[in-house]
Design a protein around this motif. Structure first.
Motif, short mmCIF file in Angstrom:
data_model
loop_
_atom_site.label_atom_id
_atom_site.label_comp_id
_atom_site.label_asym_id
_atom_site.label_seq_id
_atom_site.Cartn_x
_atom_site.Cartn_y
_atom_site.Cartn_z
N TRP A 62 10.91 16.00 -10.68
CA TRP A 62 10.80 15.25 -11.93
C TRP A 62 9.40 14.63 -12.03
CZ3 TRP A 62 15.87 12.21 -10.67
CH2 TRP A 62 16.98 13.03 -10.92
N LEU A 63 8.64 15.05 -13.02
CA LEU A 63 7.32 14.46 -13.26
C LEU A 63 7.48 13.29 -14.23
CD1 LEU A 63 4.94 17.54 -13.63
CD2 LEU A 63 5.10 15.94 -11.73
N PHE A 64 7.82 12.12 -13.66
CA PHE A 64 8.04 10.96 -14.52
C PHE A 64 7.88 9.67 -13.73
CE2 PHE A 64 13.05 10.65 -14.35
CZ PHE A 64 13.00 10.52 -12.97
N ASP A 65 8.26 8.55 -14.37
CA ASP A 65 8.28 7.22 -13.76
C ASP A 65 6.95 6.81 -13.15
OD1 ASP A 65 10.90 7.28 -14.54
OD2 ASP A 65 11.75 6.88 -12.59
N PRO A 66 5.90 6.67 -13.96
CA PRO A 66 4.60 6.29 -13.42
C PRO A 66 4.50 4.81 -13.06
CG PRO A 66 4.48 6.41 -15.79
CD PRO A 66 5.86 6.89 -15.41
N ALA A 67 3.62 4.50 -12.13
CA ALA A 67 3.20 3.14 -11.81
C ALA A 67 1.70 3.20 -11.53
CB ALA A 67 3.95 2.58 -10.61
N VAL A 68 0.97 2.16 -11.90
CA VAL A 68 -0.48 2.20 -11.79
C VAL A 68 -0.99 0.97 -11.05
CG1 VAL A 68 -2.66 2.20 -13.06
CG2 VAL A 68 -0.75 3.58 -13.88
N LEU A 69 -1.92 1.19 -10.13
CA LEU A 69 -2.60 0.11 -9.41
C LEU A 69 -4.09 0.17 -9.73
CD1 LEU A 69 -2.65 -2.09 -7.07
CD2 LEU A 69 -3.33 -0.19 -5.60
N VAL A 70 -4.64 -0.93 -10.24
CA VAL A 70 -6.08 -1.09 -10.35
C VAL A 70 -6.50 -1.99 -9.19
CG1 VAL A 70 -8.01 -1.89 -11.75
CG2 VAL A 70 -6.03 -0.82 -12.85
N ASP A 71 -7.18 -1.42 -8.21
CA ASP A 71 -7.48 -2.12 -6.98
C ASP A 71 -8.62 -3.13 -7.17
OD1 ASP A 71 -7.14 -2.80 -4.34
OD2 ASP A 71 -7.42 -0.76 -3.56
N ASP A 72 -8.88 -3.90 -6.13
CA ASP A 72 -9.91 -4.94 -6.19
C ASP A 72 -11.29 -4.36 -6.46
OD1 ASP A 72 -7.90 -6.74 -5.59
OD2 ASP A 72 -8.29 -6.67 -3.44
N ASP A 73 -11.52 -3.11 -6.07
CA ASP A 73 -12.80 -2.45 -6.34
C ASP A 73 -12.82 -1.73 -7.68
OD1 ASP A 73 -11.13 -0.34 -5.85
OD2 ASP A 73 -12.21 0.42 -4.10
N PHE A 88 -0.39 -7.03 -1.78
CA PHE A 88 -0.25 -8.43 -1.37
C PHE A 88 -0.87 -8.59 0.01
CE2 PHE A 88 2.28 -11.64 0.98
CZ PHE A 88 1.94 -12.77 0.23
N ASN A 89 -1.81 -9.53 0.14
CA ASN A 89 -2.49 -9.78 1.42
C ASN A 89 -3.04 -8.50 2.03
OD1 ASN A 89 -2.12 -12.51 1.26
ND2 ASN A 89 -0.52 -12.62 2.82
N SER A 106 1.35 0.35 3.41
CA SER A 106 0.17 1.05 3.91
C SER A 106 -1.03 0.12 3.86
CB SER A 106 -0.11 2.31 3.07
OG SER A 106 -1.31 2.94 3.48
N SER A 107 -2.05 0.44 4.62
CA SER A 107 -3.30 -0.31 4.56
C SER A 107 -4.28 0.33 3.58
CB SER A 107 -3.95 -0.39 5.95
OG SER A 107 -4.23 0.91 6.45
N GLN A 108 -3.88 1.46 2.99
CA GLN A 108 -4.70 2.18 2.04
C GLN A 108 -3.87 2.54 0.81
OE1 GLN A 108 -7.98 2.68 2.50
NE2 GLN A 108 -7.91 1.75 4.56
N PRO A 109 -4.47 2.64 -0.37
CA PRO A 109 -3.70 2.89 -1.58
C PRO A 109 -3.05 4.27 -1.62
CG PRO A 109 -6.05 2.93 -2.05
CD PRO A 109 -5.90 2.40 -0.67
N LEU A 118 14.95 -10.79 -14.58
CA LEU A 118 13.81 -11.27 -13.80
C LEU A 118 14.27 -12.23 -12.72
CD1 LEU A 118 10.68 -10.92 -14.00
CD2 LEU A 118 10.63 -13.08 -15.26
N ASN A 119 13.77 -12.02 -11.50
CA ASN A 119 14.02 -12.95 -10.39
C ASN A 119 12.77 -13.08 -9.54
OD1 ASN A 119 17.11 -11.93 -10.86
ND2 ASN A 119 17.08 -13.94 -9.88
N ARG A 120 12.71 -14.15 -8.77
CA ARG A 120 11.60 -14.37 -7.84
C ARG A 120 11.75 -13.47 -6.62
NH1 ARG A 120 9.68 -19.77 -7.40
NH2 ARG A 120 8.96 -19.17 -5.31
N ILE A 121 10.59 -13.11 -6.01
CA ILE A 121 10.61 -12.48 -4.69
C ILE A 121 9.67 -13.27 -3.79
CG2 ILE A 121 11.05 -10.20 -5.69
CD1 ILE A 121 8.20 -9.46 -4.81
N SER A 122 9.84 -13.06 -2.49
CA SER A 122 8.98 -13.72 -1.51
C SER A 122 8.70 -12.77 -0.35
CB SER A 122 9.64 -15.01 -0.99
OG SER A 122 10.88 -14.72 -0.36
N PHE A 123 7.67 -13.09 0.40
CA PHE A 123 7.24 -12.26 1.51
C PHE A 123 7.34 -13.03 2.82
CE2 PHE A 123 5.11 -10.90 -2.30
CZ PHE A 123 5.09 -9.51 -2.24
N SER A 124 7.64 -12.32 3.88
CA SER A 124 7.66 -12.93 5.21
C SER A 124 6.24 -13.26 5.63
CB SER A 124 8.29 -11.96 6.22
OG SER A 124 8.08 -12.43 7.54
N GLU A 125 6.05 -14.49 6.11
CA GLU A 125 4.73 -14.88 6.58
C GLU A 125 4.38 -14.24 7.92
OE1 GLU A 125 4.56 -19.10 6.71
OE2 GLU A 125 4.87 -19.38 4.55
#
Length: 508
Positions: A177-188, A243-244, A275-278, A337-344
């Motif tokens: 299935w070619l569908f359901d896109p998501a897009v990331l514009v990175d810090d660079d 995130f981080n 991952s540490s890379q996009p 809509l609900n909040r999420i949190s991350f483990s420190e």
């Protein structure tokens, strides 16, 4: 489409009224005060995707609409006629402004080559010093298109006149299935698009149908070859956030009934990899959101988007709660809509508990501004529509009004801050196509303390444009409105024919 007026008609209850004769108040359906989920109850909205820009969250959603048989009975959603995308926005996460629908596919849409528009994704990029916005959408499961605009709400144009991702895109030949896109514009400022889904025969555990490929600097082209994301039990619903300095690829697991190895995602849950890379490599981490059936007693597919707004992180997702309250067949979904949190400790996402309560309102609502009437915290017996017959992708977002309000219909705003001195005057731009009516302003509930009322004579004609002289400015004095309250705007008056439309309002 007024989804709840028919149901409301049978659920109205007689209540005492402080201003005149008793009024039958339409009951809220789906989103019940003081709950904040689903986000809106006057229409459906599925497959949410979030874009944050200049202090507002914009949510882009598949425009689920009731389908009917030849006798006018609601039918199960076939998804075949969906060619629009709904947009709502908020700066407090409880009161949402309806910006209407973007005509995306079909002869009247921006992308005339497409037949459907499912599961959108949105992104912002600065190109040649100008803000540009991009809306990616699924043409059913056969490809992914893109629209562009100078603002988050349009006007939208098709910059390439064809699909962005097709079977000819390198690296996608085996994607079911070619569908359901998501897009990331990175810090660079480099951008990446994630997509895909489906289960090849006999490969439920490792479908390998998720993909990522870089976008070009123009955001309307792809670069190189798509890479496989080895997501266990991948089904659909690509998601991406950072995130981080950790990249999180999130997705919905499939519903295969076979025995799953220990540590695999259960059916129909939101799972994630990091991952540490996009573009990977990726490590599977677990699941964060169970199927909607676990929380709301009605299942179906699971679709989400994770985003940061100010200092907190949130997950938007859909569930069939409004359609369940309306007692219509399956397949019509609403955004929550609900909040999420991350483990420190290790950056894991903590499991989300979906609910009707939703998130807290993050700021008080300012009534001393011009407010689009299609901004609502709760509502009953209303619908929204664009003015005139403009039904193209370049129609102005401000054209959306609340309309066809009848006796007992109401809209409400949450946590409105009138201040210590309080409001002295209320003004609204109104069109009344029926008999005389009254717009009553109540605090905290539909039959709460009355602080003012507008007598609305019949306007005559129709609200054919936003500059029509038939739109009248009506004002009234306000008493005893100090501090923070919910405000209810209720249609009262005689029980004859009414059809109230409200464009804008403000307190002074």
């Amino acid at each position: 489409m007024n989804y709840n007026s028919a149901s409301n008609a049978s659920e109205q209850t007689e209540q005492s009224h402080p201003s005149a004769a008793a009024v039958k108040f339409s009951k809220a359906i789906g989103k019940l005060p003081p709950n904040n989920n689903p986000l809106v109850a006057h229409k459906f909205g599925a497959d949410p995707y979030a874009l944050v820009f200049e202090g507002r969250v914009y949510l882009y959603m598949t425009s689920d609409k009731l389908e009917y048989d030849s006798e006018g009975n609601p039918q199960k959603n076939s998804f075949n006629s969906i060619n629009r995308i709904t947009v709502i926005s908020s700066d407090d996460l409880v009161n949402w402004t309806d910006h209407g629908e973007i005509p995306v596919a079909g002869p009247q849409g921006a992308a005339t080559w497409a037949t459907q528009s499912w599961a959108p994704a949105a992104a912002h990029q600065i190109i040649d010093g100008q803000d540009r916005f991009f809306l990616y959408f699924s043409n059913n499961a056969s490809g992914i298109g893109v629209l562009s605009a100078p603002s988050p709400v349009g006007p939208w144009l098709d910059p390439i006149g064809k699909a962005l991702i097709t079977r000819d895109t390198p690296g996608v030949e085996d994607v079911t299935w070619l569908f359901d896109p998501a897009v990331l514009v990175d810090d660079d400022h480099r951008a990446y698009i994630y997509f895909g889904g489906g289960i090849p025969e006999g490969r439920a555990e490792r479908p390998d149908t998720a993909r990522v490929i870089p976008l070009g600097e123009d955001m309307t082209s792809v670069v190189g070859r798509a890479r496989v994301i080895p997501a266990p039990y991948m089904f659909e619903d690509a998601g991406i956030h950072k995130f981080n300095n950790i990249y999180y690829f999130t997705y919905c697991s499939n519903f295969d009934e076979g025995i799953r190895p220990e540590g695999s995602p259960p059916p129909g849950e939101i799972a994630y990899m990091t991952s540490s890379q996009p573009m990977g490599p990726w490590t599977y981490r677990g699941t964060i959101l169970r199927n909607p059936g676990h929380f709301f007693g009605v299942g179906g597919n699971n679709h989400h988007a994770i985003f940061q707004f100010l200092e907190h992180w949130y997950i938007a997702y859909h569930a069939q709660t409004l359609s369940q309250a309306m007692e219509v067949p399956d397949g019509y979904r609403s955004t929550h809509l609900n909040r999420i949190s991350f483990s420190e400790v290790d950056g894991r996402i903590n499991e989300v508990a979906a609910d009707y309560e939703g998130v807290e309102q993050i700021k008080l609502f300012n009534p001393y501004q011009r407010v689009a009437a299609a901004t609502m915290g709760w509502s009953a017996g209303v619908k929204t529509e664009r003015l005139c017959t403009r039904d193209t992708a370049d129609a102005a977002a401000s054209d959306v009004v609340v309309t066809e309000m009848e006796r007992g219909s109401w809209i409400a705003l949450s946590k409105v801050d009138f201040g210590n001195e309080g409001a002295a005057c209320f003004t609204a731009s109104i069109f009344n196509e029926g008999e005389g009516a009254v717009l009553e302003l109540h605090l905290d509930r539909p039959d709460g303390p009355l602080i003012g009322q507008l007598v609305i004579p019949a306007s005559g004609g129709s609200p054919e444009s936003d500059i029509s002289p038939r739109w009248k400015e009506h004002s009234t004095g306000i008493t005893d409105a100090q501090g923070v309250h919910d405000i209810y705007m209720v249609i009262g008056g005689a029980s004859g024919k009414q059809g109230i439309s409200i464009k804008e309002w403000s307190f002074e």
